[in-house]
Design a protein around this motif. Sequence first.
Motif, short mmCIF file in Angstrom:
data_model
loop_
_atom_site.label_atom_id
_atom_site.label_comp_id
_atom_site.label_asym_id
_atom_site.label_seq_id
_atom_site.Cartn_x
_atom_site.Cartn_y
_atom_site.Cartn_z
N SER A 1 18.80 1.19 14.85
CA SER A 1 18.45 0.69 16.18
C SER A 1 19.14 -0.63 16.50
O SER A 1 18.90 -1.22 17.56
N ARG A 2 19.99 -1.10 15.58
CA ARG A 2 20.72 -2.36 15.75
C ARG A 2 19.78 -3.54 15.99
O ARG A 2 19.99 -4.36 16.89
N GLY A 3 18.75 -3.59 15.16
CA GLY A 3 17.84 -4.73 15.20
C GLY A 3 16.80 -4.71 16.29
O GLY A 3 16.11 -5.71 16.49
N THR A 4 16.65 -3.57 16.99
CA THR A 4 15.69 -3.51 18.09
C THR A 4 14.38 -2.83 17.69
O THR A 4 13.54 -2.59 18.54
N THR A 5 14.23 -2.51 16.42
CA THR A 5 12.97 -1.91 15.96
C THR A 5 11.83 -2.89 16.19
O THR A 5 11.96 -4.09 15.88
N PRO A 6 10.69 -2.44 16.73
CA PRO A 6 9.57 -3.34 16.97
C PRO A 6 9.14 -4.08 15.72
O PRO A 6 9.11 -3.51 14.62
N VAL A 7 8.80 -5.36 15.88
CA VAL A 7 8.41 -6.20 14.76
C VAL A 7 7.21 -5.61 14.03
O VAL A 7 7.18 -5.59 12.78
N VAL A 8 6.23 -5.15 14.77
CA VAL A 8 5.01 -4.61 14.16
C VAL A 8 5.33 -3.39 13.30
O VAL A 8 4.81 -3.25 12.18
N TYR A 9 6.19 -2.52 13.80
CA TYR A 9 6.57 -1.32 13.04
C TYR A 9 7.25 -1.70 11.74
O TYR A 9 6.94 -1.16 10.68
N THR A 10 8.20 -2.66 11.81
CA THR A 10 8.90 -3.10 10.61
C THR A 10 7.94 -3.71 9.60
O THR A 10 8.02 -3.43 8.40
N ALA A 11 7.02 -4.54 10.09
CA ALA A 11 6.06 -5.20 9.20
C ALA A 11 5.14 -4.19 8.53
O ALA A 11 4.85 -4.29 7.33
N ILE A 12 4.68 -3.20 9.28
CA ILE A 12 3.78 -2.17 8.72
C ILE A 12 4.52 -1.32 7.69
O ILE A 12 4.01 -1.03 6.61
N LEU A 13 5.75 -0.93 8.03
CA LEU A 13 6.54 -0.10 7.12
C LEU A 13 6.82 -0.85 5.83
O LEU A 13 6.66 -0.31 4.72
N PHE A 14 7.22 -2.11 5.94
CA PHE A 14 7.49 -2.93 4.76
C PHE A 14 6.23 -3.08 3.92
O PHE A 14 6.26 -2.92 2.69
N SER A 15 5.11 -3.40 4.55
CA SER A 15 3.85 -3.62 3.82
C SER A 15 3.42 -2.37 3.08
O SER A 15 2.97 -2.44 1.93
N ALA A 16 3.56 -1.21 3.73
CA ALA A 16 3.14 0.05 3.11
C ALA A 16 4.01 0.39 1.91
O ALA A 16 3.49 0.73 0.83
N ILE A 17 5.33 0.31 2.08
CA ILE A 17 6.25 0.71 1.00
C ILE A 17 6.23 -0.30 -0.15
O ILE A 17 6.03 0.08 -1.31
N PHE A 18 6.42 -1.56 0.15
CA PHE A 18 6.49 -2.55 -0.92
C PHE A 18 5.12 -2.87 -1.50
O PHE A 18 4.99 -3.17 -2.69
N GLY A 19 4.08 -2.81 -0.66
CA GLY A 19 2.74 -3.00 -1.19
C GLY A 19 2.39 -1.92 -2.20
O GLY A 19 1.86 -2.20 -3.28
N GLY A 20 2.71 -0.67 -1.85
CA GLY A 20 2.46 0.43 -2.77
C GLY A 20 3.29 0.35 -4.04
O GLY A 20 2.80 0.61 -5.14
N LEU A 21 4.56 -0.06 -3.88
CA LEU A 21 5.45 -0.16 -5.04
C LEU A 21 5.00 -1.27 -5.99
O LEU A 21 4.96 -1.07 -7.22
N ILE A 22 4.62 -2.41 -5.44
CA ILE A 22 4.15 -3.52 -6.27
C ILE A 22 2.86 -3.15 -6.98
O ILE A 22 2.69 -3.44 -8.18
N ALA A 23 1.95 -2.49 -6.26
CA ALA A 23 0.68 -2.07 -6.88
C ALA A 23 0.93 -1.10 -8.03
O ALA A 23 0.29 -1.21 -9.09
N LEU A 24 1.84 -0.16 -7.83
CA LEU A 24 2.15 0.82 -8.88
C LEU A 24 2.79 0.15 -10.09
O LEU A 24 2.42 0.42 -11.24
N LEU A 25 3.76 -0.73 -9.83
CA LEU A 25 4.43 -1.44 -10.92
C LEU A 25 3.44 -2.30 -11.70
O LEU A 25 3.48 -2.35 -12.93
#
Length: 225
Positions: free
Chosen positions: A34-58
Motif C-alpha cells: 500500500s506504499r505506507g498507506t495502511t491504517p495505523v490501527v491495522y498495522t498495530a493490531i497485526l504487529f501485536s497479534a503476530i509478535f505477541g504470539g511469537l514472543i509468548a510461544l518462545l
Amino acid sequence: MSVKTIVRRVFTLVVMFLAYQIGEAFVLVPGIVSRGTTPVVYTAILFSAIFGGLIALLWRVYATNHQADQDPFIHRQPFDGKRALLMVGLIGALFAVQALSSLLISHQVASESQNQDLLLQYLAESPLAMTLIVVVGAPPVEELLFRGLLMQAVPHPEKKSWRWLAAGLSAIVFGLAHAGVSDPVNLLVYSAMGFVFASAYTLTGDLRYSIGLHMLNNFAALFLP
C-alpha cells in the motif's frame, strides 16, 4: 544433556527462526504493497497479534527448557548499582562496535551491510511496521532465539566455561543470521554486537538485560545518524 535433547532444541530453534521470518513478512507486506498507506490501527493490531504470539510461544519454550534443566544460573537479577555499572559498560561496548563499523565504512574497508540497507529501504516503504519490528518486536524475539534457546542447546550451563562457549557460539550465529558468510567484515561487526548481548545474559542470567541492550542498539541504528 543428551544428544537427542540438543538436536531437538536446535530443531526447535530453526523452526522458531523461520516463524519469525514469516511473521516479519506478514507485518511488513501490507505497508509495502500500500506504499505506507495502511491504517495505523491495522498495522498495530497485526504487529501485536503476530509478535505477541511469537514472543509468548518462545518464552514458553524457553521456560520449559529451563525447568527441565533445573538450571540454577538462569534467574531474574534486580537492577542495582552493580547491574547499572555493567549496563553502562556494555552500552559503551556497543557504541564502540558501531563506531568501528562507521570507521571501516568511511575508509571503504567495508560497505554498509545488506541488513542495514534493507532496514532503511523497508523503513521508507513501511515506516510504522518497520519501526515496531526493529525497536519493539525483534529484540525480545532475537534474544529468546539467539541467547535463550540457542544457549540452552549447549550442555553444562552450570559451568562458567561452557556458558562463555555458548555465548561465543550465539554471537557467531547471530552474525551469520544478519550478515552471512559473503560479507566477512560485517559478519565480525554483527558477531561483536551479538557477543555484547550474550555477555549481558551470561553475566546476569537474565534475558531482560540483553533485550534492553538490543532495543537500545536497534533504536540507535534506526534513528541516529
